[in-house]
Design a protein around this motif. Structure first.
Motif, PDB file in Angstrom:
ATOM      1  N   ASP A   1      -3.317  -4.137   5.008  1.00 30.61           N
ATOM      2  CA  ASP A   1      -3.955  -3.942   3.710  1.00 30.61           C
ATOM      3  C   ASP A   1      -4.147  -2.464   3.415  1.00 30.61           C
ATOM      4  OD1 ASP A   1      -5.857  -6.965   3.977  1.00 30.61           O
ATOM      5  OD2 ASP A   1      -4.090  -6.568   2.763  1.00 30.61           O
ATOM      6  N   CYS A   2      -3.037  -1.788   3.188  1.00 25.08           N
ATOM      7  CA  CYS A   2      -3.058  -0.386   2.788  1.00 25.08           C
ATOM      8  C   CYS A   2      -1.710  -0.041   2.178  1.00 25.08           C
ATOM      9  CB  CYS A   2      -3.383   0.534   3.973  1.00 25.08           C
ATOM     10  SG  CYS A   2      -2.096   0.615   5.224  1.00 25.08           S
ATOM     11  N   TRP A   3      -1.651   1.082   1.492  1.00 24.04           N
ATOM     12  CA  TRP A   3      -0.409   1.543   0.887  1.00 24.04           C
ATOM     13  C   TRP A   3       0.411   2.316   1.924  1.00 24.04           C
ATOM     14  CZ3 TRP A   3       1.285  -0.318  -3.474  1.00 24.04           C
ATOM     15  CH2 TRP A   3       0.371  -0.804  -4.412  1.00 24.04           C
TER      16      TRP A   3
ATOM     17  N   ARG B   1       4.127   0.548  -5.966  1.00 30.01           N
ATOM     18  CA  ARG B   1       3.604   1.542  -6.908  1.00 30.01           C
ATOM     19  C   ARG B   1       4.409   2.810  -6.726  1.00 30.01           C
ATOM     20  NH1 ARG B   1      -2.090   2.180  -8.123  1.00 30.01           N
ATOM     21  NH2 ARG B   1      -2.218  -0.032  -7.705  1.00 30.01           N
TER      22      ARG B   1
ATOM     23  N   TRP C   1       2.557  -2.206  -0.531  1.00 30.68           N
ATOM     24  CA  TRP C   1       1.345  -2.783   0.059  1.00 30.68           C
ATOM     25  C   TRP C   1       1.759  -4.091   0.741  1.00 30.68           C
ATOM     26  CZ3 TRP C   1      -3.887  -1.205  -0.413  1.00 30.68           C
ATOM     27  CH2 TRP C   1      -4.839  -2.135   0.034  1.00 30.68           C
TER      28      TRP C   1
ATOM     29  N   GLY D   1      -5.537  -7.035  -2.634  1.00 28.27           N
ATOM     30  CA  GLY D   1      -6.044  -5.738  -2.200  1.00 28.27           C
ATOM     31  C   GLY D   1      -5.379  -4.580  -2.905  1.00 28.27           C
ATOM     32  N   ALA D   2      -4.113  -4.744  -3.272  1.00 28.57           N
ATOM     33  CA  ALA D   2      -3.380  -3.678  -3.954  1.00 28.57           C
ATOM     34  C   ALA D   2      -3.957  -3.381  -5.327  1.00 28.57           C
ATOM     35  CB  ALA D   2      -1.907  -4.056  -4.077  1.00 28.57           C
TER      36      ALA D   2
ATOM     37  N   ARG E   1      -7.183  -3.353  -5.925  1.00 24.51           N
ATOM     38  CA  ARG E   1      -8.473  -2.673  -5.743  1.00 24.51           C
ATOM     39  C   ARG E   1      -8.344  -1.213  -5.342  1.00 24.51           C
ATOM     40  NH1 ARG E   1      -9.561  -7.234  -2.453  1.00 24.51           N
ATOM     41  NH2 ARG E   1      -9.873  -5.835  -0.704  1.00 24.51           N
ATOM     42  N   PHE E   2      -7.193  -0.838  -4.782  1.00 24.77           N
ATOM     43  CA  PHE E   2      -7.027   0.515  -4.270  1.00 24.77           C
ATOM     44  C   PHE E   2      -5.755   1.142  -4.813  1.00 24.77           C
ATOM     45  CE2 PHE E   2      -9.278  -1.955  -1.035  1.00 24.77           C
ATOM     46  CZ  PHE E   2     -10.437  -1.204  -0.905  1.00 24.77           C
ATOM     47  N   ASP E   3      -5.809   2.443  -5.010  1.00 26.20           N
ATOM     48  CA  ASP E   3      -4.636   3.203  -5.435  1.00 26.20           C
ATOM     49  C   ASP E   3      -4.081   3.959  -4.232  1.00 26.20           C
ATOM     50  OD1 ASP E   3      -4.875   2.478  -8.129  1.00 26.20           O
ATOM     51  OD2 ASP E   3      -6.305   4.096  -8.501  1.00 26.20           O
ATOM     52  N   PRO E   4      -2.770   4.208  -4.236  1.00 28.53           N
ATOM     53  CA  PRO E   4      -2.217   5.055  -3.167  1.00 28.53           C
ATOM     54  C   PRO E   4      -2.781   6.467  -3.301  1.00 28.53           C
ATOM     55  CG  PRO E   4      -0.456   4.025  -4.465  1.00 28.53           C
ATOM     56  CD  PRO E   4      -1.737   3.749  -5.155  1.00 28.53           C
ATOM     57  N   PRO E   5      -2.780   7.218  -2.215  1.00 32.67           N
ATOM     58  CA  PRO E   5      -3.252   8.605  -2.323  1.00 32.67           C
ATOM     59  C   PRO E   5      -2.342   9.411  -3.244  1.00 32.67           C
ATOM     60  CG  PRO E   5      -2.349   8.171  -0.144  1.00 32.67           C
ATOM     61  CD  PRO E   5      -2.354   6.875  -0.873  1.00 32.67           C
TER      62      PRO E   5
END
Length: 161
Positions: free
Chosen positions: A9-11, A108, A117, A123-124, A126-130
Protein backbone atom coordinates in the motif's frame (compact mmCIF):
# COMPACT_ATOMS: atom_id res chain seq x y z
CA UNK A 1 7.61 -18.80 5.61
CA UNK A 2 9.49 -15.53 5.56
CA UNK A 3 9.03 -12.97 8.32
CA UNK A 4 9.43 -10.24 5.70
CA UNK A 5 6.66 -8.87 3.58
CA UNK A 6 6.60 -6.31 0.78
CA UNK A 7 4.94 -2.99 1.43
CA UNK A 8 2.06 -3.00 -1.03
CA UNK A 9 0.00 0.00 0.00
CA UNK A 10 2.31 2.69 -1.32
CA UNK A 11 3.30 4.33 -4.58
CA UNK A 12 6.23 2.78 -6.48
CA UNK A 13 8.03 4.61 -9.27
CA UNK A 14 7.96 2.22 -12.22
CA UNK A 15 9.79 4.45 -14.69
CA UNK A 16 10.14 7.85 -16.27
CA UNK A 17 7.33 9.06 -18.52
CA UNK A 18 9.68 8.88 -21.50
CA UNK A 19 10.03 5.12 -20.95
CA UNK A 20 6.36 4.61 -21.86
CA UNK A 21 5.97 5.42 -25.55
CA UNK A 22 2.53 4.97 -27.07
CA UNK A 23 1.82 1.51 -28.42
CA UNK A 24 4.53 -0.34 -26.49
CA UNK A 25 3.42 -3.22 -24.27
CA UNK A 26 5.56 -3.72 -21.16
CA UNK A 27 5.78 -6.36 -18.49
CA UNK A 28 6.99 -5.43 -15.00
CA UNK A 29 7.08 -7.05 -11.59
CA UNK A 30 6.50 -5.04 -8.42
CA UNK A 31 6.26 -6.61 -4.96
CA UNK A 32 6.19 -10.04 -6.65
CA UNK A 33 3.14 -8.98 -8.67
CA UNK A 34 3.43 -9.38 -12.47
CA UNK A 35 2.01 -6.31 -14.22
CA UNK A 36 1.30 -5.45 -17.85
CA UNK A 37 1.42 -1.75 -18.77
CA UNK A 38 1.14 0.50 -21.81
CA UNK A 39 0.44 4.07 -22.82
CA UNK A 40 -3.03 4.29 -24.32
CA UNK A 41 -3.94 6.36 -27.38
CA UNK A 42 -5.32 9.11 -25.10
CA UNK A 43 -1.87 9.43 -23.47
CA UNK A 44 -2.69 7.73 -20.16
CA UNK A 45 -0.53 4.89 -18.86
CA UNK A 46 -2.64 1.90 -17.80
CA UNK A 47 -1.66 -1.13 -15.71
CA UNK A 48 -3.29 -4.49 -15.02
CA UNK A 49 -2.43 -7.87 -13.55
CA UNK A 50 -0.33 -9.61 -16.17
CA UNK A 51 -2.73 -12.46 -16.88
CA UNK A 52 -5.66 -13.05 -19.16
CA UNK A 53 -8.94 -13.60 -17.35
CA UNK A 54 -9.51 -16.76 -19.40
CA UNK A 55 -6.45 -19.00 -19.04
CA UNK A 56 -4.10 -16.71 -17.07
CA UNK A 57 -1.73 -16.31 -20.03
CA UNK A 58 0.84 -13.50 -19.44
CA UNK A 59 -0.55 -10.54 -21.36
CA UNK A 60 2.88 -8.91 -21.50
CA UNK A 61 3.68 -11.65 -24.04
CA UNK A 62 0.71 -10.60 -26.17
CA UNK A 63 0.24 -7.59 -28.44
CA UNK A 64 -1.45 -4.22 -28.80
CA UNK A 65 -3.72 -3.89 -31.80
CA UNK A 66 -3.92 -0.83 -34.05
CA UNK A 67 -7.22 0.11 -32.38
CA UNK A 68 -5.47 0.37 -28.98
CA UNK A 69 -6.86 -2.88 -27.58
CA UNK A 70 -4.74 -5.56 -25.94
CA UNK A 71 -5.09 -8.97 -27.61
CA UNK A 72 -4.18 -12.06 -25.61
CA UNK A 73 -1.76 -14.26 -27.56
CA UNK A 74 -3.38 -17.47 -26.32
CA UNK A 75 -7.04 -17.35 -27.40
CA UNK A 76 -7.29 -13.81 -28.73
CA UNK A 77 -9.50 -12.20 -26.08
CA UNK A 78 -9.31 -8.42 -26.49
CA UNK A 79 -9.33 -5.85 -23.70
CA UNK A 80 -9.82 -2.10 -23.77
CA UNK A 81 -7.90 0.40 -21.64
CA UNK A 82 -10.39 0.01 -18.77
CA UNK A 83 -9.55 -3.72 -18.59
CA UNK A 84 -12.96 -4.84 -19.89
CA UNK A 85 -12.97 -7.73 -22.34
CA UNK A 86 -14.48 -6.36 -25.55
CA UNK A 87 -14.08 -9.35 -27.90
CA UNK A 88 -13.96 -13.12 -27.68
CA UNK A 89 -13.05 -14.39 -31.17
CA UNK A 90 -14.21 -17.97 -30.50
CA UNK A 91 -17.71 -16.74 -29.55
CA UNK A 92 -18.35 -13.59 -31.61
CA UNK A 93 -22.16 -13.89 -31.46
CA UNK A 94 -22.39 -14.49 -27.70
CA UNK A 95 -22.53 -11.82 -24.99
CA UNK A 96 -19.29 -11.14 -23.11
CA UNK A 97 -19.64 -12.01 -19.42
CA UNK A 98 -19.26 -8.92 -17.19
CA UNK A 99 -16.65 -10.72 -15.07
CA UNK A 100 -14.42 -11.03 -18.16
CA UNK A 101 -12.14 -8.19 -17.20
CA UNK A 102 -8.65 -7.51 -15.95
CA UNK A 103 -7.76 -6.37 -12.44
CA UNK A 104 -6.70 -2.74 -12.77
CA UNK A 105 -3.74 -1.34 -10.88
CA UNK A 106 -3.80 2.37 -10.00
CA UNK A 107 -1.35 4.44 -12.04
CA UNK A 108 -0.38 8.08 -11.60
CA UNK A 109 1.90 10.06 -13.84
CA UNK A 110 3.32 13.24 -12.39
CA UNK A 111 6.52 15.25 -12.64
CA UNK A 112 7.83 13.01 -15.42
CA UNK A 113 7.54 9.81 -13.37
CA UNK A 114 5.02 6.95 -13.71
CA UNK A 115 3.92 5.57 -10.34
CA UNK A 116 1.88 2.46 -9.56
CA UNK A 117 0.07 1.37 -6.39
CA UNK A 118 0.17 -2.47 -6.15
CA UNK A 119 -1.88 -2.67 -2.95
CA UNK A 120 -5.52 -1.99 -2.20
CA UNK A 121 -6.87 0.39 -4.89
CA UNK A 122 -8.81 2.36 -2.27
CA UNK A 123 -5.53 3.39 -0.65
CA UNK A 124 -4.35 5.02 -3.88
CA UNK A 125 -7.22 7.49 -3.58
CA UNK A 126 -6.10 8.61 -0.11
CA UNK A 127 -2.44 9.29 -0.86
CA UNK A 128 -0.51 11.04 -3.60
CA UNK A 129 2.92 9.97 -4.84
CA UNK A 130 5.78 12.15 -3.64
CA UNK A 131 6.46 15.16 -5.83
CA UNK A 132 9.61 15.13 -7.95
CA UNK A 133 9.55 18.44 -9.85
CA UNK A 134 13.33 18.31 -10.25
CA UNK A 135 12.88 15.55 -12.85
CA UNK A 136 11.23 17.95 -15.30
CA UNK A 137 12.88 21.20 -14.20
CA UNK A 138 14.93 22.54 -17.14
CA UNK A 139 17.22 24.34 -14.68
CA UNK A 140 18.04 21.11 -12.84
CA UNK A 141 21.79 20.57 -12.90
CA UNK A 142 21.65 16.78 -12.52
CA UNK A 143 22.67 14.58 -15.41
CA UNK A 144 20.34 11.75 -16.35
CA UNK A 145 21.60 8.26 -17.09
CA UNK A 146 21.06 6.86 -20.60
CA UNK A 147 19.54 3.72 -19.10
CA UNK A 148 18.00 2.65 -15.77
CA UNK A 149 20.36 2.55 -12.81
CA UNK A 150 20.19 -0.72 -10.91
CA UNK A 151 20.65 0.05 -7.24
CA UNK A 152 20.78 -2.75 -4.67
CA UNK A 153 18.06 -1.90 -2.18
CA UNK A 154 15.84 -3.79 0.19
CA UNK A 155 12.31 -2.41 0.25
CA UNK A 156 10.64 -4.85 2.58
CA UNK A 157 9.04 -4.37 5.96
CA UNK A 158 9.36 -6.77 8.82
CA UNK A 159 6.01 -8.05 9.95
CA UNK A 160 5.56 -7.63 13.67
CA UNK A 161 3.76 -10.05 15.88
Amino acid sequence: MSTFEYVKDCWYPIGFSSEFPAGQLQGHKIVNRPIVMWRAENGDVVAFDDRCCHKRFPLSQSRLLDNGQLECAYHGLCYDTSGQCVAIPSAPDKPIPPQARLSAIPVREQDGVVWIWPGSPAGALRFDPPRTPEVIDPDNLSIGAPEPLHVPANYVARQSG
